[in-house]
Design a protein around this motif. Structure first.
Motif, PDB file in Angstrom:
ATOM      1  N   ALA A 101      33.013  42.115  30.361  1.00  0.00           N
ATOM      2  CA  ALA A 101      31.888  41.973  31.286  1.00  0.00           C
ATOM      3  C   ALA A 101      30.803  42.977  30.936  1.00  0.00           C
ATOM      4  O   ALA A 101      31.091  44.137  30.650  1.00  0.00           O
ATOM      5  CB  ALA A 101      32.359  42.179  32.721  1.00  0.00           C
ATOM      6  N   LYS A 102      29.556  42.513  30.969  1.00  0.00           N
ATOM      7  CA  LYS A 102      28.411  43.380  30.704  1.00  0.00           C
ATOM      8  C   LYS A 102      27.700  43.783  31.992  1.00  0.00           C
ATOM      9  O   LYS A 102      26.721  44.535  31.955  1.00  0.00           O
ATOM     10  CB  LYS A 102      27.439  42.677  29.753  1.00  0.00           C
ATOM     11  N   LYS A 103      28.198  43.271  33.112  1.00  0.00           N
ATOM     12  CA  LYS A 103      27.679  43.645  34.422  1.00  0.00           C
ATOM     13  C   LYS A 103      28.843  43.788  35.392  1.00  0.00           C
ATOM     14  O   LYS A 103      29.843  43.073  35.293  1.00  0.00           O
ATOM     15  CB  LYS A 103      26.700  42.588  34.956  1.00  0.00           C
ATOM     16  N   ARG A 104      28.716  44.701  36.337  1.00  0.00           N
ATOM     17  CA  ARG A 104      29.758  44.894  37.351  1.00  0.00           C
ATOM     18  C   ARG A 104      29.977  43.605  38.134  1.00  0.00           C
ATOM     19  O   ARG A 104      31.120  43.239  38.454  1.00  0.00           O
ATOM     20  CB  ARG A 104      29.346  46.042  38.273  1.00  0.00           C
ATOM     21  N   SER A 105      28.913  42.892  38.459  1.00  0.00           N
ATOM     22  CA  SER A 105      29.038  41.654  39.219  1.00  0.00           C
ATOM     23  C   SER A 105      29.845  40.611  38.455  1.00  0.00           C
ATOM     24  O   SER A 105      30.620  39.854  39.047  1.00  0.00           O
ATOM     25  CB  SER A 105      27.649  41.105  39.553  1.00  0.00           C
ATOM     26  N   ALA A 106      29.683  40.572  37.141  1.00  0.00           N
ATOM     27  CA  ALA A 106      30.443  39.619  36.323  1.00  0.00           C
ATOM     28  C   ALA A 106      31.921  39.979  36.325  1.00  0.00           C
ATOM     29  O   ALA A 106      32.794  39.109  36.413  1.00  0.00           O
ATOM     30  CB  ALA A 106      29.901  39.604  34.898  1.00  0.00           C
ATOM     31  N   LEU A 107      32.215  41.265  36.210  1.00  0.00           N
ATOM     32  CA  LEU A 107      33.607  41.724  36.219  1.00  0.00           C
ATOM     33  C   LEU A 107      34.286  41.352  37.536  1.00  0.00           C
ATOM     34  O   LEU A 107      35.404  40.831  37.553  1.00  0.00           O
ATOM     35  CB  LEU A 107      33.654  43.235  35.997  1.00  0.00           C
ATOM     36  N   THR A 108      33.607  41.603  38.640  1.00  0.00           N
ATOM     37  CA  THR A 108      34.164  41.288  39.953  1.00  0.00           C
ATOM     38  C   THR A 108      34.413  39.799  40.105  1.00  0.00           C
ATOM     39  O   THR A 108      35.466  39.374  40.587  1.00  0.00           O
ATOM     40  CB  THR A 108      33.208  41.776  41.065  1.00  0.00           C
ATOM     41  N   SER A 109      33.449  38.978  39.682  1.00  0.00           N
ATOM     42  CA  SER A 109      33.589  37.528  39.801  1.00  0.00           C
ATOM     43  C   SER A 109      34.766  37.004  38.979  1.00  0.00           C
ATOM     44  O   SER A 109      35.576  36.199  39.460  1.00  0.00           O
ATOM     45  CB  SER A 109      32.294  36.845  39.347  1.00  0.00           C
ATOM     46  N   LEU A 110      34.879  37.465  37.731  1.00  0.00           N
ATOM     47  CA  LEU A 110      35.950  36.976  36.865  1.00  0.00           C
ATOM     48  C   LEU A 110      37.313  37.453  37.338  1.00  0.00           C
ATOM     49  O   LEU A 110      38.310  36.716  37.234  1.00  0.00           O
ATOM     50  CB  LEU A 110      35.678  37.413  35.428  1.00  0.00           C
ATOM     51  N   HIS A 111      37.388  38.671  37.861  1.00  0.00           N
ATOM     52  CA  HIS A 111      38.650  39.152  38.419  1.00  0.00           C
ATOM     53  C   HIS A 111      39.064  38.302  39.621  1.00  0.00           C
ATOM     54  O   HIS A 111      40.251  37.977  39.793  1.00  0.00           O
ATOM     55  CB  HIS A 111      38.538  40.614  38.818  1.00  0.00           C
ATOM     56  N   GLU A 112      38.103  37.926  40.448  1.00  0.00           N
ATOM     57  CA  GLU A 112      38.414  37.087  41.609  1.00  0.00           C
ATOM     58  C   GLU A 112      38.914  35.720  41.163  1.00  0.00           C
ATOM     59  O   GLU A 112      39.860  35.176  41.744  1.00  0.00           O
ATOM     60  CB  GLU A 112      37.167  36.929  42.484  1.00  0.00           C
ATOM     61  N   GLN A 113      38.287  35.151  40.131  1.00  0.00           N
ATOM     62  CA  GLN A 113      38.725  33.850  39.622  1.00  0.00           C
ATOM     63  C   GLN A 113      40.153  33.922  39.096  1.00  0.00           C
ATOM     64  O   GLN A 113      40.961  33.012  39.329  1.00  0.00           O
ATOM     65  CB  GLN A 113      37.783  33.381  38.510  1.00  0.00           C
ATOM     66  N   MET A 114      40.476  34.991  38.372  1.00  0.00           N
ATOM     67  CA  MET A 114      41.830  35.136  37.843  1.00  0.00           C
ATOM     68  C   MET A 114      42.843  35.331  38.967  1.00  0.00           C
ATOM     69  O   MET A 114      43.937  34.769  38.939  1.00  0.00           O
ATOM     70  CB  MET A 114      41.871  36.305  36.854  1.00  0.00           C
ATOM     71  N   ARG A 115      42.447  36.112  39.955  1.00  0.00           N
ATOM     72  CA  ARG A 115      43.352  36.368  41.079  1.00  0.00           C
ATOM     73  C   ARG A 115      43.611  35.093  41.884  1.00  0.00           C
ATOM     74  O   ARG A 115      44.716  34.884  42.397  1.00  0.00           O
ATOM     75  CB  ARG A 115      42.744  37.451  41.969  1.00  0.00           C
ATOM     76  N   ASP A 116      42.584  34.231  41.968  1.00  0.00           N
ATOM     77  CA  ASP A 116      42.717  32.996  42.745  1.00  0.00           C
ATOM     78  C   ASP A 116      43.258  31.829  41.925  1.00  0.00           C
ATOM     79  O   ASP A 116      43.344  30.704  42.426  1.00  0.00           O
ATOM     80  CB  ASP A 116      41.356  32.616  43.342  1.00  0.00           C
ATOM     81  N   GLY A 117      43.597  32.076  40.660  1.00  0.00           N
ATOM     82  CA  GLY A 117      44.168  31.030  39.831  1.00  0.00           C
ATOM     83  C   GLY A 117      43.167  30.012  39.332  1.00  0.00           C
ATOM     84  O   GLY A 117      43.549  28.909  38.915  1.00  0.00           O
ATOM     85  N   GLU A 118      41.868  30.350  39.319  1.00  0.00           N
ATOM     86  CA  GLU A 118      40.843  29.411  38.861  1.00  0.00           C
ATOM     87  C   GLU A 118      40.705  29.415  37.338  1.00  0.00           C
ATOM     88  O   GLU A 118      40.204  28.452  36.755  1.00  0.00           O
ATOM     89  CB  GLU A 118      39.489  29.766  39.483  1.00  0.00           C
TER      90      GLU A 118
END
Length: 340
Positions: free
Chosen positions: A170-187
């Motif tokens: 991730a090159k932005k904190r917002s991107a890191l947070t979004s992708l972590h949420e997707q992985m956590r939610d199984g998306e």
């Protein structure tokens, strides 16, 4: 946030003569006050300091945190404090090596995709994703060294050192947070290519075996199937069948440490070249073939996720590493009847 040249040795404060003579490669910057922006917000103060105070020993960073020398909005905080946009962080004078002995060499890796939010690379086998556990540096440290102007660059996930393929950063904190949420939610859909040893039969097979992570007496991290372990699920699809091997696509339903490797080992079909969970005698023989296999045959070949900014569904692919492709060719024609 401005480029932190002040941490690289550029300062107007002169070291005392005795210090300058004894440590010509170090400086003592003045205390700095940094205002946290949106991209720095959300991370822990210790991780933030470790990232910006390059050349400062980790033990010293934690010492100045414990002693209260680091302040946020003029108040004391502990190492677990998470930064908020607008926070003013006081960073005390610290001694920083201009060229630390363990500095990571700058390196770039094959880029699969890049924009203002993401960097997706094709990691080669044999390269760790980060330093630690006897490895002085990895992909993330090398990329940061090659991109000194990058304000933010963090691993979204990890790959084992001997695994090649797609690695998201991730090159932005917002991107890191979004992708972590997707992985956590199984998306997120992550798929690997693995060469299993043995006479694999099923065209599609679900493996649901709980995995327990532990550390051996000599400090090595290992994983085993145990009833008390974490629920784990991998779906294996047969792509090609050879006399002694099977090329499988592994679809991760959960993301446990060494999941694919241990699930295949537990079913009696360890990955070719796996030096932790594989058939060690066979691995040794594979290295002596006319076309040798000198690495673990596990490759992260496809990932699907939602772009953190646009929301567009993206599917990215990384071609199988050349050394693995050559080994497959050396096995001859696969038995296509096994796929019918």
């Amino acid at each position: 946030m401005k480029d932190l040249e002040r941490f690289s040795g550029k300062t107007t404060q002169k070291p005392r003569q005795s210090e300058a003579q004894s440590s010509p490669q170090t400086v003592l910057p003045q205390a700095q006050f940094v205002t946290i922006g949106e991209e720095e917000a959300g991370q822990r103060i210790d991780n933030y300091l470790l990232r910006i105070c390059k050349g400062v020993p980790k033990s010293h960073v934690y010492r100045i945190l414990r002693s209260g020398e680091v302040r946020v909005n003029k108040g004391r905080i502990d190492q677990l404090y998470r930064l908020v946009a607008g926070d003013v962080v006081r960073i005390p004078p610290v001694r920083i090596a201009e060229k630390p002995d363990n500095a990571a060499p700058a390196a770039e890796f094959p880029v699969i995709y890049e924009d203002a939010h993401l960097l997706v690379i094709d990691k080669p086998a044999g390269v760790a994703v980060h330093g630690g556990s006897g490895v002085s540096f990895g992909v993330i440290e090398q990329l940061r060294a090659s991109r000194p102007d990058a304000k933010f660059l963090e691993l979204v996930h990890r790959l084992d050192r001997e695994t090649s393929g797609l690695l998201l950063l991730a090159k932005k904190r917002s991107a890191l947070t979004s992708l972590h949420e997707q992985m956590r939610d199984g998306e997120t859909d992550k798929r690997y290519l693995a060469l299993a040893t043995g006479d694999w039969k099923n065209k599609r097979q679900h493996v649901k075996a709980p995995l327990h992570k532990y550390t051996t007496g000599d400090g090595e991290r290992r994983v085993a199937v145990m009833e008390t372990g974490m629920p784990s699920h991998t779906v294996f699809s047969l792509l090609r069948k050879y006399r002694e091997f099977a090329l499988l696509e592994a679809e991760l339903k959960t993301g446990r440490t060494h999941q694919i490797r241990v699930h295949l080992q537990s079913t009696g079909f360890p990955i070719a070249g796996d030096d932790k969970y594989g058939d060690f005698a066979l691995n040794k023989a594979l290295q002596k073939r006319a076309v040798p296999l000198k690495r673990m045959f596990l490759h992260a070949h496809q990932i699907t996720f939602r772009h953190p900014e646009s929301g567009k569904i993206m599917t990215l692919n990384a071609p199988l590493a050349p050394e693995c492709e050559k080994f497959l060719v050396s096995l001859g024609q696969p038995d296509n009847s096994a796929l019918q």
